[in-house]
Design a protein around this motif. Structure first.
Motif, PDB file in Angstrom:
ATOM      1  N   SER A 114       0.643  -1.360  -0.389  1.00 46.16           N
ATOM      2  CA  SER A 114       0.274  -0.481   0.309  1.00 46.16           C
ATOM      3  C   SER A 114       0.950   1.138  -0.188  1.00 46.16           C
ATOM      4  CB  SER A 114      -0.986  -0.174   0.973  1.00 46.16           C
ATOM      5  OG  SER A 114      -1.890   0.864   1.304  1.00 46.16           O
ATOM      6  N   GLY A 115       0.140   1.958  -1.142  1.00 52.68           N
ATOM      7  CA  GLY A 115       1.018   3.377  -0.992  1.00 52.68           C
ATOM      8  C   GLY A 115       2.713   3.022  -1.774  1.00 52.68           C
ATOM      9  N   ILE A 116       3.440   2.054  -1.795  1.00 53.64           N
ATOM     10  CA  ILE A 116       4.472   2.477  -2.029  1.00 53.64           C
ATOM     11  C   ILE A 116       4.636   3.215  -3.927  1.00 53.64           C
ATOM     12  CG2 ILE A 116       6.423   0.771  -3.284  1.00 53.64           C
ATOM     13  CD1 ILE A 116       5.671  -1.202  -0.665  1.00 53.64           C
ATOM     14  N   ILE A 117       5.536   4.060  -3.842  1.00 53.60           N
ATOM     15  CA  ILE A 117       5.839   5.300  -4.880  1.00 53.60           C
ATOM     16  C   ILE A 117       7.400   4.502  -5.161  1.00 53.60           C
ATOM     17  CG2 ILE A 117       6.493   6.885  -4.919  1.00 53.60           C
ATOM     18  CD1 ILE A 117       4.437   8.038  -4.039  1.00 53.60           C
ATOM     19  N   LYS A 118       7.821   4.626  -6.093  1.00 49.70           N
ATOM     20  CA  LYS A 118       9.110   4.199  -6.481  1.00 49.70           C
ATOM     21  C   LYS A 118       9.704   5.202  -7.458  1.00 49.70           C
ATOM     22  CE  LYS A 118      12.449   1.475  -9.334  1.00 49.70           C
ATOM     23  NZ  LYS A 118      12.587   0.034 -10.893  1.00 49.70           N
ATOM     24  N   ALA A 119      11.063   6.150  -6.991  1.00 52.83           N
ATOM     25  CA  ALA A 119      11.458   7.208  -8.174  1.00 52.83           C
ATOM     26  C   ALA A 119      12.253   7.447  -8.547  1.00 52.83           C
ATOM     27  CB  ALA A 119      11.610   8.484  -7.180  1.00 52.83           C
ATOM     28  N   TRP A 120      13.105   7.365  -9.373  1.00 57.47           N
ATOM     29  CA  TRP A 120      14.112   7.597  -9.933  1.00 57.47           C
ATOM     30  C   TRP A 120      14.990   9.355 -10.707  1.00 57.47           C
ATOM     31  CZ3 TRP A 120       9.947   5.518 -11.679  1.00 57.47           C
ATOM     32  CH2 TRP A 120       9.586   5.278 -12.851  1.00 57.47           C
ATOM     33  N   LYS A 121      15.844   8.993 -11.636  1.00 57.33           N
ATOM     34  CA  LYS A 121      16.628  10.156 -12.357  1.00 57.33           C
ATOM     35  C   LYS A 121      16.173  10.123 -13.802  1.00 57.33           C
ATOM     36  CE  LYS A 121      19.683  12.426 -10.333  1.00 57.33           C
ATOM     37  NZ  LYS A 121      21.345  12.661 -10.264  1.00 57.33           N
ATOM     38  N   THR A 122      16.217  11.461 -14.177  1.00 58.90           N
ATOM     39  CA  THR A 122      16.316  10.821 -15.612  1.00 58.90           C
ATOM     40  C   THR A 122      16.792  12.146 -15.927  1.00 58.90           C
ATOM     41  OG1 THR A 122      14.266  12.739 -15.637  1.00 58.90           O
ATOM     42  CG2 THR A 122      13.364  10.346 -15.164  1.00 58.90           C
ATOM     43  N   ALA A 123      16.982  12.709 -17.234  1.00 62.82           N
ATOM     44  CA  ALA A 123      17.954  13.293 -17.865  1.00 62.82           C
ATOM     45  C   ALA A 123      17.351  14.744 -17.453  1.00 62.82           C
ATOM     46  CB  ALA A 123      17.621  13.255 -19.399  1.00 62.82           C
ATOM     47  N   ASN A 124      16.275  14.697 -16.592  1.00 60.23           N
ATOM     48  CA  ASN A 124      15.324  16.465 -16.488  1.00 60.23           C
ATOM     49  C   ASN A 124      15.268  16.374 -16.017  1.00 60.23           C
ATOM     50  OD1 ASN A 124      16.319  17.109 -19.977  1.00 60.23           O
ATOM     51  ND2 ASN A 124      14.346  15.799 -20.440  1.00 60.23           N
ATOM     52  N   GLY A 125      15.847  15.169 -14.741  1.00 62.82           N
ATOM     53  CA  GLY A 125      15.067  15.766 -13.556  1.00 62.82           C
ATOM     54  C   GLY A 125      14.804  14.422 -12.727  1.00 62.82           C
ATOM     55  N   TYR A 126      13.561  14.452 -12.729  1.00 59.69           N
ATOM     56  CA  TYR A 126      12.982  12.730 -11.522  1.00 59.69           C
ATOM     57  C   TYR A 126      11.384  12.439 -12.227  1.00 59.69           C
ATOM     58  CZ  TYR A 126      16.568  14.818  -8.678  1.00 59.69           C
ATOM     59  OH  TYR A 126      17.681  15.611  -7.977  1.00 59.69           O
ATOM     60  N   ARG A 127      11.171  10.758 -11.978  1.00 59.57           N
ATOM     61  CA  ARG A 127      10.085  10.643 -12.852  1.00 59.57           C
ATOM     62  C   ARG A 127       9.918   9.705 -11.399  1.00 59.57           C
ATOM     63  NH1 ARG A 127      10.728   8.858 -18.357  1.00 59.57           N
ATOM     64  NH2 ARG A 127      10.438  10.474 -18.174  1.00 59.57           N
ATOM     65  N   PHE A 128       8.336   9.425 -11.188  1.00 57.57           N
ATOM     66  CA  PHE A 128       7.822   8.599  -9.677  1.00 57.57           C
ATOM     67  C   PHE A 128       6.541   8.008 -10.415  1.00 57.57           C
ATOM     68  CE2 PHE A 128       5.711  12.659  -8.322  1.00 57.57           C
ATOM     69  CZ  PHE A 128       4.914  12.142  -8.005  1.00 57.57           C
ATOM     70  N   VAL A 129       6.394   6.977  -9.778  1.00 60.12           N
ATOM     71  CA  VAL A 129       5.276   5.780 -10.174  1.00 60.12           C
ATOM     72  C   VAL A 129       4.959   5.764  -8.823  1.00 60.12           C
ATOM     73  CG1 VAL A 129       6.041   4.100 -10.952  1.00 60.12           C
ATOM     74  CG2 VAL A 129       3.671   4.292 -11.905  1.00 60.12           C
ATOM     75  N   LYS A 130       3.447   5.463  -8.791  1.00 57.11           N
ATOM     76  CA  LYS A 130       2.904   4.924  -6.984  1.00 57.11           C
ATOM     77  C   LYS A 130       2.031   3.466  -7.083  1.00 57.11           C
ATOM     78  CE  LYS A 130      -0.570   5.539  -3.431  1.00 57.11           C
ATOM     79  NZ  LYS A 130      -1.465   7.228  -2.590  1.00 57.11           N
TER      80      LYS A 130
END
Length: 255
Positions: free
Chosen positions: A58-74
């Motif tokens: 429940s509520g787990i998010i994955k975040a990672w670096k990208t070429a232009n900043g950051y991205r995440f998904v829940k």
């Protein structure tokens, strides 16, 4: 708030960090702050953000670096982009109280057809209150999901033998040796918890194997671990054993 009965993920992380053998199997973990989030992303590239007391994915998010900043998904939702680490922090904190959220290195787990899997290993006390190995299976992530929880992530359960053969191309001997190591780690984990005063009669460990074959301790459930997935696989041996051990322990408590 956690207790000796239901300790939080952070309490257990600190507990197992004191065990020399188990410490090396813990993904690096910190309380979520803007600084810890920035540092972790710089060091590991990708992280998981999870509540200290949340379960079942429940509520787990994955975040990672990208070429232009950051991205995440829940869980298995829409991907969101942001350029600022501070914006990312407030988005992934998601209104949760300060110090109630963890940031953890994302392990590059072994996968089946591009879908990562984790391992649920069950240990239970028998009628004589001795710890027994009750079974293990693999939880394969659903398509597009960042979690291996089958109900939330839309994945499926399979045997550990099939998962290791299909993901890492292990033969019979390697599979047998890996299962022995998983069980040994399980017993080390529960022994350390019980010696430290954490009472439990059944535990469900979520373990991971990365693409290089290293075993990781993802989460330890000392309270009410779910084992319904064992009834989802064709071979019911483990499910019957779990039910038998649970019934024997309950009967002993009533005697």
């Amino acid at each position: 708030m956690s207790s000796k009965w239901d300790p939080s993920k952070w309490v257990l992380h600190r507990l197992y960090s004191k065990h020399a053998g188990l410490r090396k199997r813990l993904p690096p973990t910190s309380i979520l702050t803007p600084a810890s989030l920035s540092r972790s992303l710089k060091s590991y590239g990708a992280v998981y953000i999870k509540g200290k007391n949340q379960h079942t994915g429940s509520g787990i998010i994955k975040a990672w670096k990208t070429a232009n900043g950051y991205r995440f998904v829940k869980e298995r939702g829409k991907r969101v982009n942001t350029k600022s680490i501070h914006d990312l922090y407030y988005m992934v904190r998601d209104g949760r109280p300060s110090r109630s959220v963890l940031v953890q290195k994302a392990i590059d787990l072994a996968s089946i057809k591009g879908r990562p899997f984790s391992i649920r290993l069950m240990l239970m006390r028998d009628r004589e209150r001795k710890w027994k190995y009750a079974g293990m299976l693999a939880k394969v992530s659903g398509k597009g999901s960042i979690i291996s929880n089958v109900r939330r992530g839309g994945g499926y359960a399979t045997t550990i033998d099939k998962a290791l053969a299909q993901s890492l191309n292990y033969g019979r001997k390697q599979i047998k040796g890996t299962k022995r190591r998983l069980i040994r780690i399980g017993f080390e984990t529960i022994r350390h918890a019980t010696k430290s005063g954490y009472l439990s009669h059944e535990t469900g460990l979520d373990l991971g194997i990365d693409k290089k074959g290293k075993i990781w301790i993802i989460e330890v459930n000392l309270v009410y671990p779910s084992y319904g997935l064992f009834n989802k696989i064709k071979d019911k041996t483990f499910y019957r054993k779990i039910k038998r051990l649970a019934a024997a322990y309950r009967k002993r408590r009533k005697d």
